[in-house]
Design a protein around this motif. Structure first.
Motif, PDB file in Angstrom:
ATOM      1  N   ALA A 101      94.686  76.670   8.699  1.00  0.00           N
ATOM      2  CA  ALA A 101      94.104  76.719   7.355  1.00  0.00           C
ATOM      3  C   ALA A 101      93.545  78.102   7.055  1.00  0.00           C
ATOM      4  CB  ALA A 101      93.011  75.661   7.220  1.00  0.00           C
ATOM      5  N   ALA A 102      92.903  78.720   8.051  1.00  0.00           N
ATOM      6  CA  ALA A 102      92.346  80.059   7.850  1.00  0.00           C
ATOM      7  C   ALA A 102      93.443  81.098   7.631  1.00  0.00           C
ATOM      8  CB  ALA A 102      91.482  80.444   9.053  1.00  0.00           C
ATOM      9  N   LEU A 103      94.531  80.998   8.387  1.00  0.00           N
ATOM     10  CA  LEU A 103      95.642  81.939   8.221  1.00  0.00           C
ATOM     11  C   LEU A 103      96.328  81.763   6.862  1.00  0.00           C
ATOM     12  CD1 LEU A 103      97.242  81.805  11.788  1.00  0.00           C
ATOM     13  CD2 LEU A 103      96.048  83.748  10.734  1.00  0.00           C
ATOM     14  N   ARG A 104      96.481  80.518   6.442  1.00  0.00           N
ATOM     15  CA  ARG A 104      97.174  80.260   5.183  1.00  0.00           C
ATOM     16  C   ARG A 104      96.378  80.769   3.982  1.00  0.00           C
ATOM     17  NH1 ARG A 104      96.993  76.444   1.171  1.00  0.00           N
ATOM     18  NH2 ARG A 104      98.972  75.909   0.158  1.00  0.00           N
ATOM     19  N   ASP A 105      95.059  80.529   3.989  1.00  0.00           N
ATOM     20  CA  ASP A 105      94.242  80.863   2.822  1.00  0.00           C
ATOM     21  C   ASP A 105      93.438  82.145   2.983  1.00  0.00           C
ATOM     22  OD1 ASP A 105      95.109  78.573   1.559  1.00  0.00           O
ATOM     23  OD2 ASP A 105      93.428  77.355   2.253  1.00  0.00           O
ATOM     24  N   GLY A 106      93.467  82.738   4.163  1.00  0.00           N
ATOM     25  CA  GLY A 106      92.729  83.977   4.377  1.00  0.00           C
ATOM     26  C   GLY A 106      91.307  83.766   4.865  1.00  0.00           C
ATOM     27  N   SER A 107      90.796  82.551   4.752  1.00  0.00           N
ATOM     28  CA  SER A 107      89.445  82.250   5.232  1.00  0.00           C
ATOM     29  C   SER A 107      89.266  80.743   5.265  1.00  0.00           C
ATOM     30  CB  SER A 107      88.381  82.882   4.330  1.00  0.00           C
ATOM     31  OG  SER A 107      88.456  82.337   3.021  1.00  0.00           O
ATOM     32  N   LEU A 108      88.148  80.309   5.864  1.00  0.00           N
ATOM     33  CA  LEU A 108      87.818  78.889   5.924  1.00  0.00           C
ATOM     34  C   LEU A 108      86.613  78.596   5.038  1.00  0.00           C
ATOM     35  CD1 LEU A 108      88.045  77.823   9.693  1.00  0.00           C
ATOM     36  CD2 LEU A 108      89.431  76.961   7.801  1.00  0.00           C
ATOM     37  N   SER A 109      86.647  77.434   4.391  1.00  0.00           N
ATOM     38  CA  SER A 109      85.454  76.994   3.667  1.00  0.00           C
ATOM     39  C   SER A 109      84.315  76.726   4.631  1.00  0.00           C
ATOM     40  CB  SER A 109      85.764  75.722   2.866  1.00  0.00           C
ATOM     41  OG  SER A 109      86.661  75.978   1.817  1.00  0.00           O
ATOM     42  N   PHE A 110      84.642  76.181   5.793  1.00  0.00           N
ATOM     43  CA  PHE A 110      83.620  75.840   6.777  1.00  0.00           C
ATOM     44  C   PHE A 110      83.095  77.091   7.469  1.00  0.00           C
ATOM     45  CE2 PHE A 110      85.147  71.244   7.819  1.00  0.00           C
ATOM     46  CZ  PHE A 110      84.794  70.859   6.527  1.00  0.00           C
ATOM     47  N   SER A 111      81.793  77.133   7.681  1.00  0.00           N
ATOM     48  CA  SER A 111      81.197  78.193   8.485  1.00  0.00           C
ATOM     49  C   SER A 111      81.521  77.940   9.949  1.00  0.00           C
ATOM     50  CB  SER A 111      79.677  78.207   8.276  1.00  0.00           C
ATOM     51  OG  SER A 111      79.107  77.013   8.795  1.00  0.00           O
ATOM     52  N   PRO A 112      81.342  78.952  10.817  1.00  0.00           N
ATOM     53  CA  PRO A 112      81.621  78.747  12.243  1.00  0.00           C
ATOM     54  C   PRO A 112      80.838  77.575  12.837  1.00  0.00           C
ATOM     55  CG  PRO A 112      81.410  81.080  11.789  1.00  0.00           C
ATOM     56  CD  PRO A 112      81.037  80.368  10.520  1.00  0.00           C
ATOM     57  N   GLU A 113      79.601  77.359  12.363  1.00  0.00           N
ATOM     58  CA  GLU A 113      78.812  76.250  12.894  1.00  0.00           C
ATOM     59  C   GLU A 113      79.459  74.907  12.558  1.00  0.00           C
ATOM     60  OE1 GLU A 113      76.054  79.663  11.981  1.00  0.00           O
ATOM     61  OE2 GLU A 113      77.675  78.622  10.949  1.00  0.00           O
ATOM     62  N   ILE A 114      80.045  74.820  11.354  1.00  0.00           N
ATOM     63  CA  ILE A 114      80.601  73.549  10.910  1.00  0.00           C
ATOM     64  C   ILE A 114      81.930  73.265  11.589  1.00  0.00           C
ATOM     65  CG2 ILE A 114      81.414  72.208   8.935  1.00  0.00           C
ATOM     66  CD1 ILE A 114      78.390  72.634   9.061  1.00  0.00           C
ATOM     67  N   TRP A 115      82.847  74.244  11.603  1.00  0.00           N
ATOM     68  CA  TRP A 115      84.157  73.937  12.196  1.00  0.00           C
ATOM     69  C   TRP A 115      84.061  73.777  13.712  1.00  0.00           C
ATOM     70  CZ3 TRP A 115      86.039  77.197  15.826  1.00  0.00           C
ATOM     71  CH2 TRP A 115      85.799  78.574  15.740  1.00  0.00           C
ATOM     72  N   SER A 116      83.222  74.577  14.355  1.00  0.00           N
ATOM     73  CA  SER A 116      83.081  74.415  15.811  1.00  0.00           C
ATOM     74  C   SER A 116      82.350  73.114  16.134  1.00  0.00           C
ATOM     75  CB  SER A 116      82.347  75.614  16.413  1.00  0.00           C
ATOM     76  OG  SER A 116      81.032  75.721  15.896  1.00  0.00           O
ATOM     77  N   GLY A 117      81.342  72.775  15.316  1.00  0.00           N
ATOM     78  CA  GLY A 117      80.637  71.524  15.535  1.00  0.00           C
ATOM     79  C   GLY A 117      81.525  70.314  15.313  1.00  0.00           C
ATOM     80  N   THR A 118      82.452  70.412  14.355  1.00  0.00           N
ATOM     81  CA  THR A 118      83.401  69.322  14.122  1.00  0.00           C
ATOM     82  C   THR A 118      84.289  69.119  15.347  1.00  0.00           C
ATOM     83  OG1 THR A 118      83.415  69.743  11.733  1.00  0.00           O
ATOM     84  CG2 THR A 118      85.272  68.494  12.647  1.00  0.00           C
ATOM     85  N   LEU A 119      84.752  70.210  15.933  1.00  0.00           N
ATOM     86  CA  LEU A 119      85.553  70.103  17.154  1.00  0.00           C
ATOM     87  C   LEU A 119      84.759  69.430  18.271  1.00  0.00           C
ATOM     88  CD1 LEU A 119      87.305  73.620  17.255  1.00  0.00           C
ATOM     89  CD2 LEU A 119      88.295  71.440  16.556  1.00  0.00           C
ATOM     90  N   VAL A 120      83.512  69.825  18.425  1.00  0.00           N
ATOM     91  CA  VAL A 120      82.679  69.231  19.476  1.00  0.00           C
ATOM     92  C   VAL A 120      82.469  67.743  19.224  1.00  0.00           C
ATOM     93  CG1 VAL A 120      80.371  69.231  20.516  1.00  0.00           C
ATOM     94  CG2 VAL A 120      81.538  71.396  20.054  1.00  0.00           C
ATOM     95  N   TRP A 121      82.232  67.367  17.967  1.00  0.00           N
ATOM     96  CA  TRP A 121      82.019  65.956  17.653  1.00  0.00           C
ATOM     97  C   TRP A 121      83.245  65.109  17.970  1.00  0.00           C
ATOM     98  CZ3 TRP A 121      78.166  62.907  17.372  1.00  0.00           C
ATOM     99  CH2 TRP A 121      76.921  63.342  16.909  1.00  0.00           C
ATOM    100  N   THR A 122      84.433  65.638  17.704  1.00  0.00           N
ATOM    101  CA  THR A 122      85.638  64.855  18.035  1.00  0.00           C
ATOM    102  C   THR A 122      85.755  64.672  19.546  1.00  0.00           C
ATOM    103  OG1 THR A 122      87.063  66.836  18.048  1.00  0.00           O
ATOM    104  CG2 THR A 122      86.857  65.633  15.965  1.00  0.00           C
ATOM    105  N   GLY A 123      85.448  65.718  20.305  1.00  0.00           N
ATOM    106  CA  GLY A 123      85.488  65.599  21.760  1.00  0.00           C
ATOM    107  C   GLY A 123      84.440  64.633  22.280  1.00  0.00           C
ATOM    108  N   LEU A 124      83.217  64.704  21.726  1.00  0.00           N
ATOM    109  CA  LEU A 124      82.158  63.797  22.157  1.00  0.00           C
ATOM    110  C   LEU A 124      82.495  62.352  21.811  1.00  0.00           C
ATOM    111  CD1 LEU A 124      78.931  65.797  21.173  1.00  0.00           C
ATOM    112  CD2 LEU A 124      79.844  65.396  23.476  1.00  0.00           C
ATOM    113  N   GLY A 125      83.127  62.150  20.653  1.00  0.00           N
ATOM    114  CA  GLY A 125      83.494  60.793  20.261  1.00  0.00           C
ATOM    115  C   GLY A 125      84.465  60.162  21.242  1.00  0.00           C
ATOM    116  N   MET A 126      85.499  60.907  21.622  1.00  0.00           N
ATOM    117  CA  MET A 126      86.466  60.375  22.573  1.00  0.00           C
ATOM    118  C   MET A 126      85.874  60.261  23.969  1.00  0.00           C
ATOM    119  SD  MET A 126      89.111  59.293  21.176  1.00  0.00           S
ATOM    120  CE  MET A 126      89.866  58.907  22.753  1.00  0.00           C
TER     121      MET A 126
END
Length: 363
Positions: free
Chosen positions: A315-340
């Protein structure tokens, strides 16, 4: 943990009912794939066509003919196993009891779907996913497609390639869940991650999301994680999997969802491929097995992280940037790992309470 829940994860002794053969499970899968294709074709119609005003459509024909093939085949398996003087329920093949119930549920829901459309018309978008008749169809399809997996779980030790139908069955059943939860499917649309502003004469620009948008996106990633990775985790509790299997089980449903929405974000398909390759790599390095709970916990926590990371990068490569800040996108990754990780821990505790041991399987 109550006894009923623990029993669900127990590896039963030899089935009372006669088991199916590899060929019979393969035919079940062929009919099930027909049914699943009809499901996704119908989903394509609801996602891409407007003014659907009749129940009698080509995509419904594919869907219900696939169901008829499944119903006739499961009925024939039961007929051939029936012995005079015994109950018909005892003739249902081992592991196919839920599928037989699924046939009844699907049939009743199909008749309800016809009545619903006749009285209230054809639903569009998310309304179609909340229709009681459609939820019933999804439940029936899920039970039917899971038959070879259930049969393998209840049978004595099986070895490769006899386990292939079980693996495919688990993936197809998961694809039914992905279909009915498609509004939460990350690979069906990338607008769940990116927020845009528009101005006259200029292309859309990426902007910061609202708090509500962040919460919706997190819920979407968590639901998508469960749908994709729980089938893999269930297989891993019983069998040692080759790395290709979890990779395929994450790639195929993700690509199918994008095809269903007419490839409106086609770039997500190579993103899914990249994620699936990373999942396979993690599996190859960690080498989890049913008798190695620590390694199972490790892959449960790591695979969602490595699978979703290319999504944010793409998404970042396609649009040049992400709407999510580093805290949000990295935290989302962590939450998916913690959930599983939490689900894996729960399933392993239940299995330990039953005293069940895993089958080494294919690894």
């Amino acid at each position: 943990m109550d006894a009923a829940a623990a029993h669900a994860f127990a590896i039963p002794s030899a089935a009372v009912h006669r088991p199916t053969t590899a060929l019979e499970d393969a035919i079940t899968l062929a009919a099930g794939i027909w049914l699943l294709i009809g499901t996704y074709v119908d989903g394509w119609a609801h996602n891409n066509l407007r003014n659907l005003e009749t129940f009698f459509t080509p995509w419904h024909a594919v869907l219900y003919s696939g169901f008829a093939a499944c119903a006739i085949w499961i009925a024939s398996l039961t007929w051939r196993r029936h012995v005079t003087g015994t109950r018909w329920v005892e003739a249902v093949p081992a592991g196919y009891g839920a599928a037989a119930a699924g046939v009844a549920i699907f049939l009743a829901s199909g008749m309800g779907d016809f009545a619903w459309h006749s009285v209230l018309g054809i639903e569009q978008n998310i309304s179609a996913l909340f229709s009681p008749s459609h939820l019933g169809l999804a439940t029936g399809g899920f039970l039917i497609l899971g038959a070879p997996f259930s049969a393998a779980w209840q049978s004595p030790v099986r070895r490769w390639p006899r386990l292939v139908p079980a693996f495919v069955s688990a993936m197809l059943a998961g694809m039914v869940a992905a279909f009915i939860l498609q509004e939460f499917a990350v690979f069906a649309r990338h607008g769940l991650v990116q927020t845009y502003t528009t101005a006259a004469g200029t292309p859309p620009a990426v902007t910061a999301p609202t708090s509500a948008g962040i919460m919706i996106a997190l819920a979407t990633f968590l639901v998508s994680t469960v749908v994709l990775f729980v089938p893999v985790l269930l297989l891993s509790l019983r069998w040692r999997l080759h790395p290709v299997i979890p990779a395929a089980m994450t790639l195929v449903p993700s690509a199918a969802l994008q095809v269903m929405v007419a490839l409106r974000d086609a770039w997500l398909v190579p993103v899914a491929l990249a994620g699936a390759v990373l999942v396979g790599a993690v599996w190859a390095v960690v080498r989890p097995a049913p008798d190695r709970p620590g390694r199972l916990m490790a892959v449960a926590g790591l695979t969602p992280v490595v699978f979703w990371a290319p999504y944010f990068a793409g998404a970042a490569l396609r649009d040049g940037s992400l709407s999510f800040s580093p805290e949000i996108w990295s935290g989302t990754l962590v939450w998916t790992g913690l959930g599983m990780l939490a689900l894996a821990s729960l399933m392993l505790k239940v299995r330990a309470g039953t005293g069940a041991d895993g089958d080494p399987g294919t690894g």
